[in-house]
Structures are given as structure tokens and as C-alpha cells.
Design a protein around this motif. Structure first.
Motif, PDB file in Angstrom:
ATOM      1  N   PRO A  89      10.086 -41.922  39.847  1.00  0.00           N
ATOM      2  CA  PRO A  89      10.274 -41.114  38.519  1.00  0.00           C
ATOM      3  C   PRO A  89      11.266 -41.382  37.712  1.00  0.00           C
ATOM      4  N   PHE A  90      12.308 -42.225  38.375  1.00  0.00           N
ATOM      5  CA  PHE A  90      13.535 -42.247  37.768  1.00  0.00           C
ATOM      6  C   PHE A  90      14.214 -43.687  38.565  1.00  0.00           C
ATOM      7  N   PRO A  91      15.234 -44.202  37.870  1.00  0.00           N
ATOM      8  CA  PRO A  91      15.758 -45.416  38.690  1.00  0.00           C
ATOM      9  C   PRO A  91      16.530 -44.849  39.930  1.00  0.00           C
ATOM     10  N   LEU A  92      16.645 -45.733  40.930  1.00  0.00           N
ATOM     11  CA  LEU A  92      17.313 -45.362  42.070  1.00  0.00           C
ATOM     12  C   LEU A  92      18.916 -45.251  41.665  1.00  0.00           C
ATOM     13  N   THR A  93      19.567 -44.660  42.463  1.00  0.00           N
ATOM     14  CA  THR A  93      21.133 -44.858  42.315  1.00  0.00           C
ATOM     15  C   THR A  93      21.649 -46.060  43.117  1.00  0.00           C
ATOM     16  N   GLY A  94      22.662 -46.403  42.634  1.00  0.00           N
ATOM     17  CA  GLY A  94      22.949 -47.474  43.561  1.00  0.00           C
ATOM     18  C   GLY A  94      23.157 -47.207  44.891  1.00  0.00           C
ATOM     19  N   ALA A  95      23.510 -46.271  45.220  1.00  0.00           N
ATOM     20  CA  ALA A  95      23.553 -45.959  46.821  1.00  0.00           C
ATOM     21  C   ALA A  95      22.254 -45.902  47.651  1.00  0.00           C
ATOM     22  N   GLN A  96      21.443 -45.327  46.748  1.00  0.00           N
ATOM     23  CA  GLN A  96      20.120 -45.351  47.343  1.00  0.00           C
ATOM     24  C   GLN A  96      19.551 -46.725  47.419  1.00  0.00           C
ATOM     25  N   LYS A  97      19.712 -47.541  46.647  1.00  0.00           N
ATOM     26  CA  LYS A  97      19.420 -48.938  46.773  1.00  0.00           C
ATOM     27  C   LYS A  97      19.994 -49.424  47.946  1.00  0.00           C
ATOM     28  N   GLY A 117      23.956 -37.988  53.490  1.00  0.00           N
ATOM     29  CA  GLY A 117      24.082 -37.936  51.896  1.00  0.00           C
ATOM     30  C   GLY A 117      24.370 -36.526  51.774  1.00  0.00           C
ATOM     31  N   ASP A 118      25.199 -36.264  50.877  1.00  0.00           N
ATOM     32  CA  ASP A 118      25.320 -34.553  50.488  1.00  0.00           C
ATOM     33  C   ASP A 118      24.127 -34.024  49.991  1.00  0.00           C
ATOM     34  N   VAL A 119      24.021 -32.906  49.864  1.00  0.00           N
ATOM     35  CA  VAL A 119      22.533 -32.159  49.456  1.00  0.00           C
ATOM     36  C   VAL A 119      22.651 -32.775  48.200  1.00  0.00           C
ATOM     37  N   GLY A 120      21.054 -32.902  47.658  1.00  0.00           N
ATOM     38  CA  GLY A 120      20.713 -33.285  46.470  1.00  0.00           C
ATOM     39  C   GLY A 120      21.011 -34.962  46.104  1.00  0.00           C
ATOM     40  N   SER A 121      21.536 -35.645  47.097  1.00  0.00           N
ATOM     41  CA  SER A 121      21.757 -36.917  46.847  1.00  0.00           C
ATOM     42  C   SER A 121      20.433 -37.931  46.706  1.00  0.00           C
ATOM     43  N   GLY A 122      19.544 -37.402  47.219  1.00  0.00           N
ATOM     44  CA  GLY A 122      18.306 -38.114  46.860  1.00  0.00           C
ATOM     45  C   GLY A 122      17.540 -38.938  48.250  1.00  0.00           C
ATOM     46  N   LYS A 123      17.771 -38.183  49.442  1.00  0.00           N
ATOM     47  CA  LYS A 123      17.355 -38.817  50.625  1.00  0.00           C
ATOM     48  C   LYS A 123      16.065 -38.891  50.711  1.00  0.00           C
ATOM     49  N   THR A 124      15.238 -38.016  50.286  1.00  0.00           N
ATOM     50  CA  THR A 124      13.919 -37.919  50.632  1.00  0.00           C
ATOM     51  C   THR A 124      13.115 -39.254  49.887  1.00  0.00           C
ATOM     52  N   LEU A 125      13.674 -39.626  48.821  1.00  0.00           N
ATOM     53  CA  LEU A 125      13.160 -40.553  48.203  1.00  0.00           C
ATOM     54  C   LEU A 125      13.283 -41.844  49.242  1.00  0.00           C
ATOM     55  N   LEU A 173      25.822 -39.214  43.581  1.00  0.00           N
ATOM     56  CA  LEU A 173      24.780 -38.215  43.055  1.00  0.00           C
ATOM     57  C   LEU A 173      23.736 -39.112  42.070  1.00  0.00           C
ATOM     58  N   PRO A 174      22.527 -38.535  41.814  1.00  0.00           N
ATOM     59  CA  PRO A 174      21.766 -38.894  40.680  1.00  0.00           C
ATOM     60  C   PRO A 174      22.487 -38.511  39.504  1.00  0.00           C
ATOM     61  N   PRO A 175      22.370 -39.413  38.536  1.00  0.00           N
ATOM     62  CA  PRO A 175      23.341 -39.325  37.079  1.00  0.00           C
ATOM     63  C   PRO A 175      22.933 -37.988  36.622  1.00  0.00           C
ATOM     64  N   GLY A 176      24.045 -37.426  35.465  1.00  0.00           N
ATOM     65  CA  GLY A 176      23.602 -36.361  34.911  1.00  0.00           C
ATOM     66  C   GLY A 176      23.972 -35.001  35.451  1.00  0.00           C
ATOM     67  N   ARG A 177      24.058 -35.145  36.883  1.00  0.00           N
ATOM     68  CA  ARG A 177      24.451 -34.012  37.323  1.00  0.00           C
ATOM     69  C   ARG A 177      25.836 -33.023  37.144  1.00  0.00           C
ATOM     70  N   LYS A 178      26.194 -32.074  36.721  1.00  0.00           N
ATOM     71  CA  LYS A 178      27.209 -31.339  36.396  1.00  0.00           C
ATOM     72  C   LYS A 178      27.801 -30.568  37.782  1.00  0.00           C
ATOM     73  N   VAL A 198      15.318 -26.906  50.174  1.00  0.00           N
ATOM     74  CA  VAL A 198      14.451 -26.555  49.119  1.00  0.00           C
ATOM     75  C   VAL A 198      14.798 -26.999  47.896  1.00  0.00           C
ATOM     76  N   ASP A 199      13.847 -27.351  47.098  1.00  0.00           N
ATOM     77  CA  ASP A 199      14.158 -28.026  45.620  1.00  0.00           C
ATOM     78  C   ASP A 199      13.551 -27.452  44.490  1.00  0.00           C
ATOM     79  N   VAL A 200      14.349 -26.545  43.818  1.00  0.00           N
ATOM     80  CA  VAL A 200      13.808 -26.030  42.500  1.00  0.00           C
ATOM     81  C   VAL A 200      14.681 -26.123  41.172  1.00  0.00           C
TER      82      VAL A 200
HETATM   83  P1  ADP Z   1      18.367 -34.607  49.460  1.00  0.00           P
HETATM   84  O1  ADP Z   1      19.189 -35.584  49.786  1.00  0.00           O
HETATM   85  O2  ADP Z   1      19.181 -33.025  49.428  1.00  0.00           O
HETATM   86  O3  ADP Z   1      17.458 -34.362  50.334  1.00  0.00           O
HETATM   87  P2  ADP Z   1      16.404 -34.694  47.602  1.00  0.00           P
HETATM   88  O4  ADP Z   1      15.859 -35.893  48.053  1.00  0.00           O
HETATM   89  O5  ADP Z   1      15.878 -33.348  47.818  1.00  0.00           O
HETATM   90  O6  ADP Z   1      17.956 -34.564  48.168  1.00  0.00           O
HETATM   91  O7  ADP Z   1      16.831 -34.918  46.042  1.00  0.00           O
HETATM   92  C1  ADP Z   1      17.210 -33.915  45.374  1.00  0.00           C
HETATM   93  C2  ADP Z   1      16.717 -34.047  43.942  1.00  0.00           C
HETATM   94  O8  ADP Z   1      17.027 -35.472  42.999  1.00  0.00           O
HETATM   95  C3  ADP Z   1      15.149 -34.060  43.533  1.00  0.00           C
HETATM   96  O9  ADP Z   1      14.902 -33.428  42.524  1.00  0.00           O
HETATM   97  C4  ADP Z   1      14.851 -35.582  43.659  1.00  0.00           C
HETATM   98  O10 ADP Z   1      13.742 -35.696  42.908  1.00  0.00           O
HETATM   99  C5  ADP Z   1      16.047 -35.916  42.767  1.00  0.00           C
HETATM  100  N1  ADP Z   1      16.412 -37.474  42.681  1.00  0.00           N
HETATM  101  C6  ADP Z   1      16.298 -38.241  43.791  1.00  0.00           C
HETATM  102  N2  ADP Z   1      16.988 -39.569  43.500  1.00  0.00           N
HETATM  103  C7  ADP Z   1      16.929 -39.487  42.185  1.00  0.00           C
HETATM  104  C8  ADP Z   1      17.472 -40.538  41.247  1.00  0.00           C
HETATM  105  N3  ADP Z   1      17.913 -41.750  41.734  1.00  0.00           N
HETATM  106  N4  ADP Z   1      17.654 -39.951  39.926  1.00  0.00           N
HETATM  107  C9  ADP Z   1      17.485 -38.813  39.567  1.00  0.00           C
HETATM  108  N5  ADP Z   1      16.881 -37.648  40.575  1.00  0.00           N
HETATM  109  C10 ADP Z   1      16.889 -38.255  41.629  1.00  0.00           C
END
Ligand code: ADP
Ligand code: MG
Length: 703
Positions: free
Chosen positions: A268-276, A298-306, A450-455, A557-559
């Protein structure tokens, strides 16, 4: 170790059958050697005698005074019955109090005589009293009076009632020394002792129990800490090299159809450098022929699930199944839904297994898992149950792993005929020293972006008296379209605490945010799964504006539309928990807030915790601070994630330098002699064994 040191403790003078059982059960002391390794946890200085007038309120330590008995009195009745001796030393008076052994002590003490009195003073309204002091007549004690620095040994309630208080243990240690002191053999090679400036073992053990000078005590402590940390590192580094040299890791050579299609069409979005980078690291691990054993921080919200999902797709591309284990049903359901959505049309089958999965569904899942039709299984603890069998499990991902115990993890490994690759993910950063000891056998990846655009989340701290302002702010944000979490430490309050609870909270929130304009959902741990899910769904879909919850929503939990996290009685939560909770917001593009509510009176530590939260969003810094504030033993997760061996003297919070050196020394020895097979290393082998303990279950199964 020497035979005498291995001798059953019951044969030691002063022990016997009954006390041996107590010592074994309460302190794990089974041999004479064990007793010599039961170190004082504190020392008292008997070289100083205090004047009663000098003693201050904050003087929590043990002290010694010299005073004359002025009189006696009996007081209280029933269980409060006590015997009191009033003493004076010319500068003031104090009360010595006995609740037990009254008739005996009454006979021993003499009015008008001077005594040396030793104990822990308490001050109540400027009255000094000492309960159950050690007391010795100055004249009689002249010769045998112990002076100098003396150890205090930890005991337990049961030991105390079994006449094994700190003094009795001290006496036993004296006996053990007389018996075995001469037979203590060095455990460390001479070269190592010379290189690191370490005192000999015999001298160290003597000085740790009977310090001959402060300097010697320091050296003894250093030596014993070093030895202990060396033992842990020999074990951990040995496990690691065992895993690396074995060549039975599953191979995932292909990056195939599934991964590529996902990457090209579904992401759904490009991976961050760290995710890659981390995906690359995982790929590299799975083509070496060694089993992967990787910790992903990885800190909360850093996109580990992906990242986890992409690793699981690689496994599937190579014909292997994966499972993703998470700590709560809410989280399992959420991952199941989001991973299902992201992989739609890829043609892979995903299963969900939790405690509330029905029988029929379970049967279906079991079939799919055994035939290999299910590629990815997502679930809670239920995954560990015996009747879950995989056709060919190749990858195990554990999310928020600090919630799982060592043994639970171990049971999961056994589900595969062949050891699967392991990816452990955590958002609670583990301070370096702890990671080196607990997870020394894990390679570590870090998502530090963190994914871009987060404040950055704005964090503020308010006292309860400012609640109306906070409510006003929340109302405005909701009217702008935002959603709010309000978290309570307890479901139901009790008379004993002033902490806010969810039941009362829900009532007052409903009053302050009335229907129909505002909708409030509730989720807590005691609810039925279906009700929980209903509450979550209302919030996720945006029907509910406010989510009133306990810390069940702490992890994962992710909302994204939720932008305010209010934590009630925030002083009640630990730092890492606060940080986890805060991580529930700040996931969308709107400015997010974390509002810490607390009572007016805070302990110093609570003030520091809340202050740190306001000051920084950096999880690593908070983790370090948490460890300093609380010590590693209490760090969330440490107990569960299993420091399987117990550190008796070293402290991971403050001894990181010694740990570093001990690790270096361990590596040096293992480089030269990986199996510790050299007869000159026999003692090191024993030392390593001592710290292998229960951890064997875990690591032998990983490796
Ligand atoms: P955590 O590392 O805390 O498990 P999550 O995997 O739940 O984080 O991801 C947090 C949010 O960021 C989710 O809504 C996810 O879809 C989004 N996300 C993950 N990777 C990216 C990315 N590369 N760009 C933008 N959003 C992303
Ligand atoms: Mg997560």
C-alpha cells in the motif's frame, strides 16, 4: 568443584534435615558450596556507634548505639502484646520492642546495665524505637563483640520463623567456611586473572562474607561479578557458535511469485529504508543454511508487521508454512484482518487460531495445517497447544515477544520436525546490557525510522484537578473528526487505592460526552471476546468516538484516526507500558497527543517517569531510563522472557562495563577452545554449566 563443596548442606554443623529442606526450598541452597555463594546483600558498619540524638528520620539503615536500660514495660494484648525496654545514652531515649520470645528476653536484660544495641531504627513522632534488636551487654560482650563491617543475608519469612534469620545464616556461613574454605579451588585461568586484575576465588569468597577492608570487599565483589557474568557469556556465546556451526537451517533460496506480486501490486505504500534493510537481512539469514534467530526491534508504529508478512511470503514461496504468534486476541484478530486484506488475490490461505476459536473451526484449521493448505497461521497462545500440527513449519514470528515465557516459546519450536527460522519482534527496546545477556544468541535488526509523514506526538501531564480543561480539549478534537482512547489502570476500583478505574470512568465519560453527539465504546480484559470485538469494531469503523479501555489495548492495536491517548492514573503505569500506550496514537497524519493524568501527590520516581514521557518520544532512551529507575529485574518482560539463571551479585543495570569485559574474556577463551575441552578449562566448563540451567530448554531447541 570440590567434593566438600558439593556436600549436602544437611551435614553442615548447625543445619540438619529440617533446616536443609528450608534452605533448599527458600533459597535454593542445597550444598555447602551453594551456601558460600549465598552472598550478603548488604553490609553494616559496626565500627561506628551512633548517639541517639544523631539518628534522623531518613536513616533507614541498621545502626549501632550504646545505651543503658532505664526501665521496662509490657504493652498491648493478643497479637499486639509486646515487651518494651526503655534505654538512654545521655543524648536521648529509645524504645526496644519485642513481640516474640518475651519471657526469655525479659530474663536476660538488667535495669541499669549498659548494652550495645544493634538494629533498624524507626522514628515515629520523634520517638525512636528498634524492633527485635540484637543486644549485648557491654561488659560480657567485650571480647566477642563483633566489630568491623558485617554482611546481612537475605532470608524469607519462612526462614525467619524456622530460626534461620540473617544472624543464623551468618553463623552457618562461618561453619561452611571452616569446613570448606581451604578446599576452594580457583575457577579462572591465571592468564585471565592477570589480564583483568581479578582477585583469587578463595580470597574473594572470604572477603565477600568477612570483609577485611573496604578495598578488599570491592575487589572481591568485582571478581565475583566478573565470574558470574563470564559464566553467562560462556553459555550464551557457546550456544550461538553451536547454532552457527551446525548446518541444518532451512533454505529459502527463492524470492518467488508471492513475494514479487505482493511487492509490485499490493504494497500500500513504499517501504521505509529501514524496512527494506531488515527484509534484506532476513533474506540473507535464510539462505545461509543456518537457522535464523533474529530479534527485530522497532519502536511502536515503525511497521514491523509488514516486515513479518514479507518474510512469511518468502517462506511460502519456498513451500514452507509460517505462524505469527501475538499476545492478545484483539491483536490476532487485527493482524488476521489486515494481513488478509493486504494479501487478497494472492492465492494464499491464512488461518486464525485463538482461545475462542470454535471446535468446528479448529478441526478445519487442523486439517488445513496438516495438509499444508494453510500457509500462514495467526494466533495467540492457542498456537502452542499440543494438537496444533504443521505439515512443514519453516518460520515462526513472535510479535511483542516480551509477553511470552521462555517455555512457551520453546514449545512452539517443537512443532516443526526441523528447527524453523525464528523472528522475534518487539517494540519495547531492550537496553544493550540486557539484550547481551538475555538475547546474546540472537542477531538484532533495528527499524530506526518511522514511516514518512508522521508528526511527533505531543505529550503533556495534567493533574486530576484540571480534568475539565482536558475534557474541553477532547471535545474540540472529536468535533474536528478525531478519536480518543481513555485508558484506566483498573477495571474496578477498590477502597484501598485512589486510582481511577474503568467502571467509574465510563460513567463520568458518558456524562461528560453524552449521546447522541458522542459515542463511547468499552474494551477490557474481562469481557467476552465477542463483546470486545464489537467494541473494537465500533471504534475502528469510527462509529465510536471514544474508546474507554484498560491496558489490553497496549500492544499493537492500530486505528490511524485515533489521535488522542488519555492515560488515567498514569503514575500507576511503568515507563515501557506508558510508551506502548502512547504508541497507539500518532499513526495517521494528524497531530496526535498523549495526555497523562495523575493525582496531585506523586512519588519522586513517578514524577521522573512522567517527566521523561513528556520530554522524549525515543523508546530506546526510555528503556535505558526505565532500567535505571527500576533495575533490570523489574523491567517489564524480563521475568516472563526468562532470565533463566539468577544473577546473584551482578546487576545488569549498573555492571555493564564488567559485562563487556566478561564477554570479551569469554569470547577469547571460546575462540581458542570452542568446546572448553581443554583439561585446563574444566573449571570454566563447570562455571558455564551453572548458568546453563533451565535455559537449556529454550536454546537447545532453537539451535
Ligand atoms: P508496529 O511496528 O508497531 O507493529 P505496525 O506494523 O502496526 O507497527 O505499523 C503501523 C502503521 O504504519 C500501520 O498502519 C501500517 O500500515 C503503517 N505502515 C507500515 N509501514 C509503512 C510504510 N512504509 N509507509 C507508511 N505506512 C506504513
Ligand atoms: Mg505491532
Amino acid at each position: 568443584m570440590n567434593e566438600i563443596l558439593n556436600r549436602d548442606i544437611k551435614f553442615l554443623t548447625g543445619v540438619g534435615e529440617r533446616r536443609a529442606v528450608l534452605l533448599g526450598r527458600e533459597l535454593g541452597i542445597r550444598t555447602v558450596g551453594d551456601l558460600l555463594y549465598h552472598f550478603p546483600f548488604r553490609y553494616i558498619d559496626r565500627t561506628k556507634t551512633y548517639k541517639i540524638a544523631e539518628i534522623r528520620d531518613e536513616q533507614a539503615a541498621y545502626i549501632q548505639i550504646r545505651a543503658r536500660i532505664e526501665g521496662f514495660r509490657h504493652a498491648g494484648g493478643g497479637p499486639k502484646k509486646r515487651f518494651v525496654a526503655i534505654v538512654s545514652d545521655g543524648t536521648g531515649t529509645a524504645e526496644l520492642v519485642w513481640f516474640k520470645g518475651i519471657s526469655w528476653i525479659e530474663k536476660c536484660l538488667e535495669r541499669g546495665r549498659e548494652y550495645t544495641i544493634f538494629g533498624r531504627p524507626t522514628l515515629f513522632k520523634h520517638e525512636l524505637s528498634i524492633v527485635h534488636p540484637e543486644i549485648e551487654s557491654v561488659i560480657e560482650g567485650q571480647n566477642k563483640l563483633r566489630t568491623g563491617v558485617q554482611g546481612v543475608y537475605s532470608t524469607t519469612e519462612k526462614l525467619n520463623t524456622g530460626q534461620l534469620g540473617t544472624k543464623a545464616i551468618y553463623t552457618l556461613v562461618c561453619n561452611a567456611w571452616q569446613l570448606a574454605g581451604e578446599h576452594i579451588a580457583e575457577t579462572l585461568p591465571d592468564a585471565m586473572r592477570a589480564q583483568y586484575g581479578l582477585m583469587g576465588l578463595r580470597e574473594a569468597l572470604y572477603n565477600i562474607h568477612f570483609p577485611t577492608s573496604p578495598q578488599k570487599l570491592r575487589e572481591a565483589t568485582y571478581r565475583l561479578k566478573f565470574e558470574e557474568l563470564l559464566g553467562t557469556q560462556l553459555h550464551i556465546l557457546g550456544q550461538r557458535s553451536g547454532r552457527i556451526t551446525r548446518n541444518d537451517g532451512l533454505l529459502f533460496p527463492k524470492v518467488g511469485e508471492l513475494f514479487n506480486t505482493f511487492y509490485r501490486d499490493k504494497l500500500p505504500f513504499p517501504l521505509t529504508g529501514a524496512q527494506k534493510r531488515v527484509v534484506k537481512e532476513i533474506r540473507a539469514d535464510t539462505v545461509t543454511g543456518h537457522q535464523m534467530n533474529r530479534l527485530l526491534q522497532g519502536d511502536v508504529g515503525s511497521g514491523k508487521t509488514l516486515v513479518a508478512l514479507m518474510a512469511m511470503l518468502i517462506a511460502a514461496d519456498n513451500g514452507y508454512q509460517s505462524c505469527l504468534m501475538v499476545p492478545t486476541e484483539i491483536l490476532a484478530a487485527q493482524h488476521f484482518a489486515s494481513i488478509g486484506r493486504m494479501t487478497e488475490g494472492l492465492g494464499i490461505r491464512i488461518g486464525l487460531l485463538t482461545g475462542s476459536t470454535r471446535k468446528g473451526e479448529r478441526r478445519e484449521l487442523a486439517e488445513g495445517l496438516e495438509s499444508g493448505a494453510i500457509h500462514i497461521l495467526i494466533g495467540t497462545h492457542a498456537l502452542i497447544e499440543d494438537n496444533v500440527r504443521f505439515a512443514n513449519l519453516g518460520l515462526v514470528v513472535i510479535d511483542e515477544q516480551h509477553r511470552f515465557g521462555v517455555e512457551q516459546r520453546a514449545r512452539l519450536w517443537t512443532k516443526a520436525g526441523h528447527p524453523p527460522h525464528i523472528l522475534v519482534m518487539t517494540a519495547t527496546p531492550i537496553p544493550r546490557t540486557l539484550a547481551m545477556t538475555l538475547y546474546g544468541d540472537l542477531d538484532v535488526s533495528v527499524i530506526d525510522e518511522l514511516p514518512p509523514g508522521r508528526k511527533p506526538i505531543k505529550t503533556v501531564h495534567y493533574h486530576d484537578s484540571h480534568r475539565l480543561q482536558v475534557f474541553g480539549f477532547i471535545r474540540n478534537e472529536i468535533r474536528k473528526g478525531r478519536q480518543v482512547y481513555i485508558v484506566y489502570p483498573l477495571i474496578k476500583g477498590s477502597e484501598k487505592t485512589d486510582y481511577k478505574d474503568l467502571e467509574d470512568g465510563f460513567e463520568s465519560i458518558s456524562r461528560a460526552f453524552p449521546l447522541p453527539e458522542f459515542v463511547t465504546a468499552v474494551v477490557h480484559g474481562k469481557m467476552k471476546p465477542a463483546d470486545k470485538e464489537f467494541g473494537m469494531r465500533m471504534f475502528k469503523e469510527g462509529t465510536a468516538h471514544i474508546m474507554v479501555a484498560t491496558s489490553v489495548i497496549e500492544v499493537g492495536v492500530d486505528v490511524p484516526n485515533a489521535s488522542i491517548m488519555v492515560i488515567e492514573s498514569a503514575e500507576r503505569f511503568g515507563l515501557s507500558q506508558l510508551h506502548q500506550l502512547r504508541g497507539r496514537v500518532g499513526r495517521g497524519s494528524e497531530q496526535s497527543y498523549c495526555i497523562l493524568m495523575s493525582g496531585d501527590k506523586l512519588s519522586r520516581e513517578a514524577r521522573q517517569r512522567l517527566g521523561a514521557m513528556v520530554e522524549t518520544n525515543d523508546g530506546f532512551r526510555l528503556a535505558e531510563l526505565d532500567m535505571q529507575l527500576r533495575g533490570p529485574g523489574d523491567l517489564q518482560g524480563t521475568q516472563q522472557s526468562g532470565l533463566a539463571f539468577e544473577l546473584r551479585i551482578a546487576n545488569l543495570g549498573s555492571d555493564s562495563q564488567i559485562l563487556q569485559l566478561a564477554r570479551e574474556a569469554a569470547q577469547q577463551v571460546l575462540d581458542a577452545d570452542p568446546q572448553l575441552a581443554d583439561p585446563a578449562h574444566a573449571a570454566l566448563r563447570d562455571l558455564r554449566q551453572r548458568y546453563a540451567g533451565r535455559q537449556e530448554i529454550d536454546f537447545s531447541m532453537i539451535s
